[in-house]
Design a protein around this motif. Structure first.
Motif, short mmCIF file in Angstrom:
data_model
loop_
_atom_site.label_atom_id
_atom_site.label_comp_id
_atom_site.label_asym_id
_atom_site.label_seq_id
_atom_site.Cartn_x
_atom_site.Cartn_y
_atom_site.Cartn_z
N PHE A 273 0.85 -1.19 0.00
CA PHE A 273 0.00 0.00 0.00
C PHE A 273 0.89 1.25 0.00
N LYS A 274 0.98 1.90 -1.13
CA LYS A 274 1.85 3.07 -1.24
C LYS A 274 1.27 4.28 -0.53
N THR A 275 -0.07 4.40 -0.52
CA THR A 275 -0.74 5.47 0.23
C THR A 275 -1.26 4.83 1.52
N ASN A 276 -0.56 5.15 2.64
CA ASN A 276 -0.81 4.36 3.85
C ASN A 276 -0.57 5.18 5.11
N SER A 277 -1.20 6.34 5.18
CA SER A 277 -0.97 7.22 6.35
C SER A 277 -2.24 7.51 7.14
N THR A 278 -3.40 7.06 6.64
CA THR A 278 -4.67 7.32 7.33
C THR A 278 -5.33 5.99 7.68
N SER A 279 -6.43 6.08 8.43
CA SER A 279 -7.15 4.87 8.80
C SER A 279 -8.65 5.06 8.59
N ASP A 280 -9.36 3.95 8.55
CA ASP A 280 -10.82 3.95 8.56
C ASP A 280 -11.29 3.36 9.88
N VAL A 281 -12.02 4.13 10.67
CA VAL A 281 -12.60 3.62 11.91
C VAL A 281 -13.80 2.74 11.58
N ILE A 282 -14.65 3.24 10.70
CA ILE A 282 -15.77 2.45 10.17
C ILE A 282 -16.11 3.01 8.80
N PHE A 283 -16.26 2.12 7.83
CA PHE A 283 -16.55 2.55 6.46
C PHE A 283 -17.43 1.49 5.80
N SER A 284 -18.41 1.96 5.06
CA SER A 284 -19.27 1.05 4.30
C SER A 284 -19.22 1.46 2.83
N SER A 285 -18.89 0.50 1.98
CA SER A 285 -18.76 0.82 0.55
C SER A 285 -19.92 0.30 -0.27
N SER A 286 -20.90 -0.36 0.38
CA SER A 286 -22.02 -0.92 -0.37
C SER A 286 -23.22 -1.10 0.55
N SER A 287 -24.37 -1.36 -0.07
CA SER A 287 -25.59 -1.67 0.69
C SER A 287 -25.60 -3.16 1.05
N ILE A 288 -26.73 -3.63 1.55
CA ILE A 288 -26.86 -5.03 1.96
C ILE A 288 -26.62 -5.95 0.76
N LYS A 289 -25.84 -7.01 1.01
CA LYS A 289 -25.51 -7.96 -0.05
C LYS A 289 -26.00 -9.36 0.31
N LYS A 290 -26.24 -10.14 -0.73
CA LYS A 290 -26.61 -11.54 -0.57
C LYS A 290 -25.33 -12.35 -0.41
N VAL A 291 -25.26 -13.15 0.66
CA VAL A 291 -24.11 -14.01 0.90
C VAL A 291 -24.62 -15.42 1.16
N GLY A 292 -24.44 -16.32 0.21
CA GLY A 292 -24.98 -17.67 0.35
C GLY A 292 -26.49 -17.62 0.45
N ASP A 293 -27.02 -18.17 1.54
CA ASP A 293 -28.47 -18.16 1.76
C ASP A 293 -28.89 -17.02 2.67
N SER A 294 -28.01 -16.08 2.91
CA SER A 294 -28.28 -15.04 3.89
C SER A 294 -28.00 -13.66 3.29
N LYS A 295 -28.25 -12.62 4.10
CA LYS A 295 -27.93 -11.25 3.73
C LYS A 295 -27.01 -10.66 4.77
N ALA A 296 -26.17 -9.72 4.34
CA ALA A 296 -25.23 -9.11 5.28
C ALA A 296 -24.93 -7.68 4.86
N GLN A 297 -24.74 -6.83 5.86
CA GLN A 297 -24.27 -5.46 5.64
C GLN A 297 -22.81 -5.43 6.08
N PHE A 298 -21.91 -5.17 5.13
CA PHE A 298 -20.49 -5.21 5.42
C PHE A 298 -19.98 -3.83 5.83
N PHE A 299 -19.07 -3.85 6.80
CA PHE A 299 -18.35 -2.65 7.22
C PHE A 299 -16.86 -2.93 7.16
N TRP A 300 -16.09 -1.85 7.04
CA TRP A 300 -14.64 -1.98 6.93
C TRP A 300 -13.94 -1.20 8.04
N GLU A 301 -12.81 -1.73 8.45
CA GLU A 301 -11.88 -0.99 9.29
C GLU A 301 -10.49 -1.27 8.74
#
Length: 548
Positions: A273-301
């Motif tokens: 990662f060449k640009t690597n000086s900040t952080s994400d405390v909580i980030f969401s890049s998409s809405s609810i997604k289908k995962v297998g037989d279930s649904k999930a809302q993904f968050f990133w840190e």
């Protein structure tokens, strides 16, 4: 004082059985070839990564086999049964004196306190020793709390800190970003920090037994007796259970009941990662997604790792209710390989994956867990004192360490070691109970009549309102500290600025959950009143009372 470093206990063992079959002369018949299963992308990636060992903590096991074991455990939790499995009876109460028993002469040592559990257990053990003497992602304030209770010296903070970074982002699906400073902005090397605390613990007279496992705990009228593998017997006045979410003692107390909610976490530590000086405390890049037989809302840190200037740790996490069809960790990792490049803005081909991280973090509504036995007290994640929206309890440990070490010291000195008095150290906390609404609001419902982007809309509205209200409102929330004043201001501003979101909130969390939450919210207000108004008046008077 003894700290007991335990091997992971999760109720899963591996058994390889070799069976020899008698040789038989077979008649000629057509040979049928069964095609071998094609390895998943997760398996191929994990088997290509060099694994130096399995460690504890968030995502503490790295190998593909360990992932499959954890997925089997997670599948059993998600079964339709209310009780996952009948727990082993680890703790027994014996209504007699230990000193009069046949085991008294076999005990190899007698201590004031035994701490079962490595890693975070070393902190409470060192705090108690200090009082007697008189790559986690954290903020400096949390480490200073370790200094205040005597676990660290201030110089140790710099030694354990591998990397610092600012600013820190909160963002929700292209609705806008909110930037903050000095929130979870230190990358702390767990190895260095544990080694520093371990050295201090030993210098204060502590004893460490590593590689031992608990067989059982017998609670007598005058002692708690710990039986270890290898027939080693130790006695103490108090045993502290710091064995984490899957403590066998906690399983026994909760009766094998499945958790009310779970945070599933997958991720990587990768280089490139060449640009690597900040952080994400909580980030969401998409809405609810289908995962297998279930649904999930993904968050990133995500945040820079201390192992090198181009190294970055990335987590993808989601909140679910354990039920049949819930996504497995391997399914989440398959989603991770697709979504992470877009989120981080680079291709998997351009980074070197140093290790793959994953974990499950169960939470229960009935938390913190009161003491169920005399002379046995839960601590850290085992007590359920962590927020239901966080994964890993290091932050909550530092916030409560001073209070708990003082209370345990008083309980030992005054012999307040019955279950009633020990339960006062893990009391009802309305702020913790109120946090359950946040986890429910951030969980994707399998049958829902709210828009797919509702969770992101709700979170962005809340964070925007907190930003408008200023640092005293936003900062505590980001550190998983729920306070009545900031929470009231935020809710009021949300209702004024975006009232049309209220019907969707009712649909998402449900009327019964909101009514239950209101009870805890009012309790939080009452506790806040007592703390700010009654405590300054009553505390000087309480100090004049006799100790017993």
């Amino acid at each position: 004082m003894l700290l007991l470093g335990l091997q992971p206990t999760n109720g899963i063992s591996q058994l390889t059985v070799g069976t020899s079959f008698p040789h038989k002369k077979c008649s000629r018949r057509p040979l049928l070839w069964r095609p071998q299963a094609v390895p998943s992308r997760t398996q191929r990636i994990m088997e290509s990564v060099s694994v130096s060992g399995e460690v504890g903590g968030a995502g503490g096991a790295y190998s593909y086999e360990a992932l499959k074991r954890l997925d089997r455990l997670w599948s059993s939790i998600c079964s339709a049964q209310e009780v996952v499995q009948e727990p082993q009876q680890v703790v027994s109460t014996i209504p007699s004196l230990f000193r009069s028993s046949d085991l008294a002469d076999k005990a190899e040592g007698s201590y004031d306190v035994l701490v079962c559990g490595g890693t975070l257990g070393i902190f409470i053990a060192t705090a108690l020793c200090a009082r007697r003497e008189q790559e986690w992602n954290v903020s400096r304030k949390e480490l200073l709390e370790l200094v205040e209770v005597g676990v660290l010296e201030e110089d140790d903070i710099e030694r354990a800190t591998a990397v610092k970074f600012n600013p820190n982002r909160c963002g929700f699906e292209r609705k806008g970003d909110i930037w903050v400073n000095d929130i979870l902005n230190l990358g702390v090397s767990p190895e260095k920090l544990i080694e520093i605390v371990k050295t201090r613990f030993i210098s204060l007279g502590g004893v460490i037994f590593e590689g031992c496992s608990v067989s059982c705990i017998n609670v007598y009228e005058d002692a708690a007796v710990l039986k270890l593998s290898g027939d080693k017997i130790l006695s103490s006045r108090l045993i502290i259970d710091a064995m984490g979410n899957f403590s066998p003692v906690v399983k026994q107390i909760r009766g094998g009941r499945k958790p009310d909610g779970v945070c599933l976490v997958v991720g990587t530590c990768a280089r490139g990662f060449k640009t690597n000086s900040t952080s994400d405390v909580i980030f969401s890049s998409s809405s609810i997604k289908k995962v297998g037989d279930s649904k999930a809302q993904f968050f990133w840190e995500a945040f820079p790792a201390g192992s090198g200037p181009l190294d970055r740790t990335t987590y993808m996490f989601t909140y679910v209710e354990p039920q049949p069809g819930s996504p497995k960790l391997e399914e989440l990792l398959e989603e991770y390989w697709d979504l992470m490049p877009e989120y981080q803005g680079l291709s998997l081909d351009n980074i070197e994956i140093l290790r793959v991280i994953y974990g499950i973090f169960p939470t229960y509504r009935e938390s913190p867990l009161p003491a169920a036995f005399s002379r046995v007290l839960q601590f850290g994640d085992a007590s359920g004192i962590q927020s239901p929206v966080s994964f890993g309890g290091f932050g909550s440990l530092t916030r409560h360490l001073g209070r708990l070490s003082a209370g345990i010291h008083e309980a030992i000195n005054g012999d307040y070691l019955d279950s009633y008095n020990l339960s006062l150290l893990n009391p009802y906390m309305p702020n913790l109970s109120a946090s359950w609404l946040f986890q429910r609001a951030m969980s994707a419902k399998q049958q829902s009549n709210v828009p797919a982007d509702f969770i992101n809309e709700l979170l962005y509205t809340n964070f925007s309102c907190m930003q408008r209200l200023g640092d005293p409102v936003l900062r505590p929330f980001l550190q998983d500290v729920v306070q009545f004043g900031p929470l009231s201001k935020t809710l009021g501003l949300v209702m004024l600025t975006n009232p049309k979101i209220l019907p969707s909130i009712f649909k998402q969390v449900g009327i019964p959950v909101l009514f239950d939450w209101s009870r805890h919210f009012l309790g939080l207000g009452y506790y806040t009143f007592l703390s700010t108004c009654a405590d300054p008046i009553m505390r000087p008077f309480l100090h004049t009372l006799p100790s017993r």
